[in-house]
Every structure is written in structure tokens, then in C-alpha cells.
Design an enzyme around this catalytic site. Structure first.
Site, PDB file in Angstrom:
ATOM      1  N   ARG A 147       3.493   4.394 -15.105  1.00  0.00           N
ATOM      2  CA  ARG A 147       3.915   4.764 -13.756  1.00  0.00           C
ATOM      3  C   ARG A 147       5.400   4.466 -13.633  1.00  0.00           C
ATOM      4  O   ARG A 147       5.837   3.362 -13.973  1.00  0.00           O
ATOM      5  CB  ARG A 147       3.116   3.940 -12.740  1.00  0.00           C
ATOM      6  CG  ARG A 147       3.438   4.276 -11.308  1.00  0.00           C
ATOM      7  CD  ARG A 147       2.746   3.327 -10.343  1.00  0.00           C
ATOM      8  NE  ARG A 147       3.681   2.316  -9.883  1.00  0.00           N
ATOM      9  CZ  ARG A 147       3.539   1.625  -8.743  1.00  0.00           C
ATOM     10  NH1 ARG A 147       2.485   1.834  -7.973  1.00  0.00           N
ATOM     11  NH2 ARG A 147       4.419   0.727  -8.387  1.00  0.00           N
ATOM     12  N   TYR A 159      10.237   1.587  -2.593  1.00  0.00           N
ATOM     13  CA  TYR A 159       8.941   1.031  -2.992  1.00  0.00           C
ATOM     14  C   TYR A 159       8.818   0.931  -4.521  1.00  0.00           C
ATOM     15  O   TYR A 159       9.189   1.845  -5.244  1.00  0.00           O
ATOM     16  CB  TYR A 159       7.779   1.886  -2.460  1.00  0.00           C
ATOM     17  CG  TYR A 159       6.507   1.545  -3.190  1.00  0.00           C
ATOM     18  CD1 TYR A 159       5.827   0.376  -2.883  1.00  0.00           C
ATOM     19  CD2 TYR A 159       6.070   2.323  -4.251  1.00  0.00           C
ATOM     20  CE1 TYR A 159       4.710   0.003  -3.606  1.00  0.00           C
ATOM     21  CE2 TYR A 159       4.950   1.951  -4.978  1.00  0.00           C
ATOM     22  CZ  TYR A 159       4.273   0.793  -4.645  1.00  0.00           C
ATOM     23  OH  TYR A 159       3.189   0.421  -5.373  1.00  0.00           O
ATOM     24  N   ASP A 210       3.827   6.953  -7.624  1.00  0.00           N
ATOM     25  CA  ASP A 210       3.142   6.522  -6.402  1.00  0.00           C
ATOM     26  C   ASP A 210       4.022   6.840  -5.188  1.00  0.00           C
ATOM     27  O   ASP A 210       5.139   6.333  -5.082  1.00  0.00           O
ATOM     28  CB  ASP A 210       2.896   4.994  -6.494  1.00  0.00           C
ATOM     29  CG  ASP A 210       1.999   4.472  -5.394  1.00  0.00           C
ATOM     30  OD1 ASP A 210       1.717   5.233  -4.435  1.00  0.00           O
ATOM     31  OD2 ASP A 210       1.570   3.303  -5.485  1.00  0.00           O
ATOM     32  N   HIS A 212       3.078   6.080  -2.153  1.00  0.00           N
ATOM     33  CA  HIS A 212       2.800   4.967  -1.225  1.00  0.00           C
ATOM     34  C   HIS A 212       2.731   5.415   0.231  1.00  0.00           C
ATOM     35  O   HIS A 212       3.298   4.767   1.126  1.00  0.00           O
ATOM     36  CB  HIS A 212       3.833   3.848  -1.429  1.00  0.00           C
ATOM     37  CG  HIS A 212       3.212   2.493  -1.494  1.00  0.00           C
ATOM     38  ND1 HIS A 212       3.460   1.513  -0.572  1.00  0.00           N
ATOM     39  CD2 HIS A 212       2.325   1.957  -2.356  1.00  0.00           C
ATOM     40  CE1 HIS A 212       2.767   0.434  -0.867  1.00  0.00           C
ATOM     41  NE2 HIS A 212       2.065   0.681  -1.953  1.00  0.00           N
ATOM     42  N   GLU A 236       0.243   9.768  -6.680  1.00  0.00           N
ATOM     43  CA  GLU A 236      -0.663   8.878  -5.938  1.00  0.00           C
ATOM     44  C   GLU A 236      -0.239   8.728  -4.481  1.00  0.00           C
ATOM     45  O   GLU A 236       0.958   8.665  -4.178  1.00  0.00           O
ATOM     46  CB  GLU A 236      -0.606   7.511  -6.643  1.00  0.00           C
ATOM     47  CG  GLU A 236      -1.290   6.390  -5.932  1.00  0.00           C
ATOM     48  CD  GLU A 236      -1.156   5.092  -6.735  1.00  0.00           C
ATOM     49  OE1 GLU A 236      -0.938   5.146  -7.967  1.00  0.00           O
ATOM     50  OE2 GLU A 236      -1.246   4.023  -6.122  1.00  0.00           O
ATOM     51  N   GLU A 262      -6.633   3.453  -2.913  1.00  0.00           N
ATOM     52  CA  GLU A 262      -6.528   1.997  -3.079  1.00  0.00           C
ATOM     53  C   GLU A 262      -6.773   1.238  -1.781  1.00  0.00           C
ATOM     54  O   GLU A 262      -7.137   0.076  -1.830  1.00  0.00           O
ATOM     55  CB  GLU A 262      -5.180   1.610  -3.710  1.00  0.00           C
ATOM     56  CG  GLU A 262      -3.980   1.852  -2.821  1.00  0.00           C
ATOM     57  CD  GLU A 262      -2.655   1.458  -3.487  1.00  0.00           C
ATOM     58  OE1 GLU A 262      -2.483   1.737  -4.675  1.00  0.00           O
ATOM     59  OE2 GLU A 262      -1.815   0.878  -2.791  1.00  0.00           O
ATOM     60  N   ARG A 283      -9.259   6.174  -6.382  1.00  0.00           N
ATOM     61  CA  ARG A 283      -8.670   4.915  -6.854  1.00  0.00           C
ATOM     62  C   ARG A 283      -9.299   3.663  -6.248  1.00  0.00           C
ATOM     63  O   ARG A 283      -8.703   2.586  -6.271  1.00  0.00           O
ATOM     64  CB  ARG A 283      -7.168   4.928  -6.604  1.00  0.00           C
ATOM     65  CG  ARG A 283      -6.466   6.078  -7.316  1.00  0.00           C
ATOM     66  CD  ARG A 283      -4.987   5.869  -7.418  1.00  0.00           C
ATOM     67  NE  ARG A 283      -4.679   4.646  -8.096  1.00  0.00           N
ATOM     68  CZ  ARG A 283      -4.227   3.541  -7.514  1.00  0.00           C
ATOM     69  NH1 ARG A 283      -4.015   3.500  -6.223  1.00  0.00           N
ATOM     70  NH2 ARG A 283      -3.988   2.472  -8.233  1.00  0.00           N
ATOM     71  N   ASP A 316      -2.358  -8.124  -6.813  1.00  0.00           N
ATOM     72  CA  ASP A 316      -3.137  -8.760  -5.740  1.00  0.00           C
ATOM     73  C   ASP A 316      -4.641  -8.626  -5.968  1.00  0.00           C
ATOM     74  O   ASP A 316      -5.431  -9.228  -5.254  1.00  0.00           O
ATOM     75  CB  ASP A 316      -2.732  -8.232  -4.356  1.00  0.00           C
ATOM     76  CG  ASP A 316      -2.660  -6.719  -4.283  1.00  0.00           C
ATOM     77  OD1 ASP A 316      -1.909  -6.117  -5.072  1.00  0.00           O
ATOM     78  OD2 ASP A 316      -3.361  -6.135  -3.448  1.00  0.00           O
ATOM     79  N   GLU A 339      -5.375   1.099 -13.568  1.00  0.00           N
ATOM     80  CA  GLU A 339      -4.039   0.519 -13.369  1.00  0.00           C
ATOM     81  C   GLU A 339      -4.029  -0.909 -13.920  1.00  0.00           C
ATOM     82  O   GLU A 339      -5.001  -1.645 -13.781  1.00  0.00           O
ATOM     83  CB  GLU A 339      -3.713   0.487 -11.874  1.00  0.00           C
ATOM     84  CG  GLU A 339      -2.347  -0.093 -11.560  1.00  0.00           C
ATOM     85  CD  GLU A 339      -2.028  -0.092 -10.066  1.00  0.00           C
ATOM     86  OE1 GLU A 339      -2.962   0.058  -9.250  1.00  0.00           O
ATOM     87  OE2 GLU A 339      -0.844  -0.230  -9.727  1.00  0.00           O
ATOM     88  N   TRP A 402       4.856   1.465   4.836  1.00  0.00           N
ATOM     89  CA  TRP A 402       5.487   0.780   3.714  1.00  0.00           C
ATOM     90  C   TRP A 402       4.943   1.299   2.397  1.00  0.00           C
ATOM     91  O   TRP A 402       3.868   1.649   2.201  1.00  0.00           O
ATOM     92  CB  TRP A 402       5.257  -0.745   3.777  1.00  0.00           C
ATOM     93  CG  TRP A 402       5.777  -1.359   2.520  1.00  0.00           C
ATOM     94  CD1 TRP A 402       7.083  -1.473   2.135  1.00  0.00           C
ATOM     95  CD2 TRP A 402       5.001  -1.888   1.432  1.00  0.00           C
ATOM     96  NE1 TRP A 402       7.166  -2.030   0.884  1.00  0.00           N
ATOM     97  CE2 TRP A 402       5.904  -2.282   0.432  1.00  0.00           C
ATOM     98  CE3 TRP A 402       3.623  -2.039   1.212  1.00  0.00           C
ATOM     99  CZ2 TRP A 402       5.492  -2.833  -0.783  1.00  0.00           C
ATOM    100  CZ3 TRP A 402       3.210  -2.582   0.029  1.00  0.00           C
ATOM    101  CH2 TRP A 402       4.131  -2.985  -0.963  1.00  0.00           C
TER     102      TRP A 402
HETATM  103  C1  CS2 Z   1       0.383  -0.193  -5.264  1.00  0.00           C
HETATM  104  C2  CS2 Z   1       0.125  -1.633  -4.950  1.00  0.00           C
HETATM  105  O1  CS2 Z   1      -0.528  -0.655  -7.361  1.00  0.00           O
HETATM  106  C3  CS2 Z   1      -0.287   0.211  -6.555  1.00  0.00           C
HETATM  107  O2  CS2 Z   1      -0.508   1.380  -6.733  1.00  0.00           O
HETATM  108  O3  CS2 Z   1       0.265   0.753  -4.305  1.00  0.00           O
HETATM  109  O4  CS2 Z   1       1.117  -2.344  -5.612  1.00  0.00           O
HETATM  110  C4  CS2 Z   1       0.101  -2.046  -3.498  1.00  0.00           C
HETATM  111  O5  CS2 Z   1       1.372  -1.915  -2.946  1.00  0.00           O
HETATM  112  C5  CS2 Z   1      -0.386  -3.454  -3.419  1.00  0.00           C
HETATM  113  O6  CS2 Z   1      -1.632  -3.541  -4.011  1.00  0.00           O
HETATM  114  C6  CS2 Z   1      -0.439  -3.935  -1.989  1.00  0.00           C
HETATM  115  O7  CS2 Z   1      -1.057  -5.168  -1.936  1.00  0.00           O
HETATM  116 MG    MG Z   2      -0.487   2.573  -5.065  1.00  0.00          MG
END
Ligand code: CS2
Ligand code: MG
Length: 402
Positions: A147, A159, A210, A212, A236, A262, A283, A316, A339, A402
Site C-alpha cells: 500500500r 493520511y 487508501d 480513508h 480502499e 474496516e 475488509r 490497533d 493487511e 479523517w
Molecule cells: C487504516 C487504519 O489500515 C488502514 O487501512 O485505514 O490505519 C486506520 O486508520 C486505523 O485502523 C484507525 O484506528
Molecule cells: Mg484503511
């Protein structure tokens, strides 16, 4: 067989993780992840104050019944907090069942469908040149899929641009950091990045990007179209998906494959996207979407429409989710990609795990259960620390996604 204890463990080896440990009268225990980035303590309370007391004395072998008990039994269905709590219980129960059976979880689910789980890593840089170099570094590490996110000229803090190279962590402050976004600048830049990447490295590797949730459907359609010559594996979260219909517009205009999910919590969040074939990859992952039990339901439904999986795997999601997801990925017939954002050595020490990376693939390992544990002594060294995800504003100050 009975559940004797369900304990919540909070630890912050660089970032916060919430873990559920379910113990039984037969000495077998299971581990589940309940981390909800930036809202961790809400799930701690949901589990500790509300769900865990209802589990004591129940038969841990009745995974489906306990899932329904958590979902229907609360009356208040769905949502990220509820579903993370249900996921933690469900993951721990599958761990227990697989340990009781003496099998790795993938065997219990139906056995291996593949020899390795193809993952994508995160290459990011402050500008185009640095990002191109980073992609080269990931190719050098053996990744088959990468990515690419880059700083955008004229925009501070785009981002996906981390502070370090391997361990990007967006939840970076005790109160949300404010960042600035401008769609025009991004739309002007992202195709140039991928043009350069293909010119430099050719077309043998999978490249991903991504969005986002930052583009409107028409802007997303525009971006998808502009990226077509560079043959992305996926684009994404090109636009927010609360209104699943929004993807129809994007889909009509581009052949760039689309991925989303996600932040979805249940099959209801993706039902229309899947059955109208508006996406190519779903996802959802274990901790966000109700554990193995519910993720399996989503994946089976998606298979009817040739939609493949692409589990979220940012930092996370704790190693517990990563381990469980890898067993799931090893089994699931309609697997797409996983991922893989690496955890820090401190996190890996708190969560000893059987999975490992080699040549662009992750392998779940052959340990029984999902193969991830928590070392409570080491975990106790790292107390909870408030940390929030940033927010984004447009240049005129309007709050954006965000
Ligand atoms: C992101 C994440 O991994 C991804 O694709 O969109 O880093 C996302 O920002 C975080 O999981 C938020 O906690
Ligand atoms: Mg993402």
C-alpha cells in the site's frame, strides 16, 4: 464444562490494547481482542460491567448460542462497542474450542485452503520520492503487495504518513491532533504517485491505496478512473459507506477494484454493497465485526457474489486479532489479501504468538487454538494511556473525515 472467569486486561506497550481472557473449570483458557482505537475504555466497561458477569457458569462450547446471547440478548444491537465486546468473547471461545480439540483454529474451521496468507505492507513517505523509495524497500523485504500513501504537496499531515518507517501509529496524542485536508491537491497528486511507481518497478507487484473516506462519490469515481492505467489491487474506502448506494456511482465510472469495510460492524453494513456487486473486497475483521462467528457469515455471503476478503490489519488490531484473522484467512475459500502493519517489539513481547512472516506471506503457525497469548506480567508494566486518532479539517476549517 463451565466458564469460571472472564477478565479484561488493558495494556499500553506503545499503544492501548484491550484483551479478554476467559477461563474454564477444565483449566483451558481463551484470549480475545476488544481494542477500539481511541474509545478503548468504553469496551472495557461494556465487557467488565455488562457482558462478562453474564458469561460465568455458561458452557463455553456453545459458541453460537453465546454469540446470539450477546447480540440479541442485549436488545441494543450492533455498533462498534457492542460488536468489539462480542468479538472478544467469540474469539476467546473459538480459541478454547480449538485448544480442547487439540487443533490449530484453521483446522477446526475446515482446514487449510492455502499454504500462506498474502499480506500487504504499508510504504509511506513525506513526498513522492520518499514513497517510491519506501515501496522499493518493501519489495526488497519480499512483499508481493504494498500500500502506498504519500505526503501531498501543499498539505501538512496527509493520511497515512507515519513518523517512523515500520511502525506507523495514527493515535498519537492525549487529545485529537488537528490535520488539514484538501481534495483537489490529493486528486492532482495520487495518480502521479502511481504513475511513478509503475514506471520504476513495473507491474509485477500488487499496489494498493487508501482514500480513508475522504472523497465524495463523484471525486472517488474520478480518482478510480485516473488510477486505471496503474492497475491497482484495490482502492480502499474511496468514499464513506454509511449510504451503501453511494458506491453505485463510483462503480459505474471505474474498473479500479474497490475495497471497504474496516469500520463496519455487521453483515448489515455491507449487505447491499455485496449483493449489488458494488465492491470487490470486504475488509471486515475479527475484532470489529463480531468475531470469527460473524466474520464467517459475512465471508460466506460475499462468496456468493465473488467478493473476496481483505481483513483490516492496522496496529490497533492487536496480535490476538492478527492471529485469529490469519487462521480465518488460511481457511476462508474466498480469501483476497490480509493487511499487515507490524507491531512494535514491545507489543510482540506482551503478546507471544505463533504467526510469522516469510516472502510476502504470513503463516499462522501450528500451535493449537489461535496461537496468540498474553503475558500478564509484562502487560502490567504498561498502564493505559489516553490516545486519540486525529481529526481532519478542510482548509477553511470545516470538519472533514479523517
Ligand atoms: C487504516 C487504519 O489500515 C488502514 O487501512 O485505514 O490505519 C486506520 O486508520 C486505523 O485502523 C484507525 O484506528
Ligand atoms: Mg484503511
Amino acid at each position: 464444562m463451565k466458564i469460571t472467569d472472564a477478565r479484561v486486561i488493558v495494556t499500553c506497550p506503545g499503544r492501548n490494547f484491550v484483551t479478554l481472557k476467559i477461563e474454564t473449570d477444565q483449566g483451558v483458557y481463551g484470549i480475545g481482542d476488544a481494542t477500539l482505537n481511541g474509545r478503548e475504555l468504553a469496551v472495557v466497561s461494556y465487557l467488565r460491567d455488562h457482558l462478562a458477569p453474564c458469561l460465568i457458569g455458561r458452557d463455553p462450547r456453545r459458541i453460537e448460542d453465546i454469540w446470539q446471547y450477546g447480540y440479541r440478548g442485549a436488545y441494543w444491537r450492533r455498533g462498534p462497542v457492542t460488536m468489539a465486546a462480542i468479538a472478544a468473547v467469540d474469539t476467546a471461545l473459538w480459541d478454547i474450542k480449538a485448544k480442547m480439540a487439540g487443533m490449530p483454529l484453521y483446522d477446526l474451521l475446515g482446514g487449510k485452503s492455502r499454504d500462506g496468507v498474502m499480506v500487504y505492507g504499508h510504504a509511506n513517505g513525506a513526498d513522492l520520492e520518499q514513497t517510491v523509495d519506501e515501496v522499493g524497500r518493501y519489495i526488497g523485504m519480499g512483499y508481493k503487495a504494498i500500500r502506498a500513501q504519500s505526503g501531498v504537496p501543499g498539505l501538512k499531515d496527509a493520511y497515512g504518513v507515519g513518523r517512523g518507517t515500520m511502525y506507523y501509529e495514527p493515535a498519537d496524542a492525549a487529545l485529537p491532533t488537528e490535520t488539514v485536508w484538501d481534495t483537489r491537491k490529493s486528486l492532482n497528486f495520487v495518480p502521479k504517485l502511481f504513475e511513478k511507481l509503475r514506471a520504476t518497478y513495473g507491474f509485477d507487484h500488487h499496489l494498493l491505496h487508501d482514500g480513508h473516506h475522504r472523497y465524495t462519490p463523484m471525486e472517488a469515481a474520478n480518482l478510480g478512473k485516473a488510477l486505471e492505467p496503474y492497475q491497482l489491487f484495490w482502492l480502499e474506502d474511496c468514499t464513506p459507506a454509511e449510504n451503501q448506494e453511494a458506491f453505485k456511482l463510483v462503480r459505474q465510472h471505474t474498473t479500479t477494484p474497490l475495497a471497504v469495510g474496516e469500520i463496519f460492524n455487521t453483515i448489515w453494513d455491507c449487505k447491499d454493497l455485496i449483493q449489488n456487486q458494488l465492491i470487490d473486497y470486504i475488509r471486515c475483521t475479527v475484532v470489529r465485526a463480531g468475531g470469527i462467528t460473524h466474520l464467517r457469515r459475512i465471508a460466506d455471503f460475499a462468496a456468493l457474489y465473488q467478493v473476496r476478503t481483505g481483513s483490516h490489519g492496522a496496529t490497533d488490531l492487536s496480535p490476538v486479532t492478527m492471529g485469529a484473522a490469519l487462521h480465518f484467512d488460511t481457511w476462508v475459500p474466498n480469501f483476497g489479501i490480509q493487511e499487515y502493519m507490524r507491531h512494535t517489539p514491545e507489543t510482540d513481547e506482551v503478546f507471544p504468538h505463533a504467526y510469522s512472516f516469510a516472502d510476502g506471506y504470513l503463516h499462522p503457525g501450528d500451535a493449537i487454538g489461535h496461537g496468540v497469548d498474553i503475558d500478564e506480567t509484562i502487560a502490567a508494566r504498561y498502564p493505559y494511556k489516553p490516545a486519540y486518532l486525529p481529526v481532519a479539517r478542510l482548509e477553511d476549517g470545516t470538519l472533514w473525515n479523517w
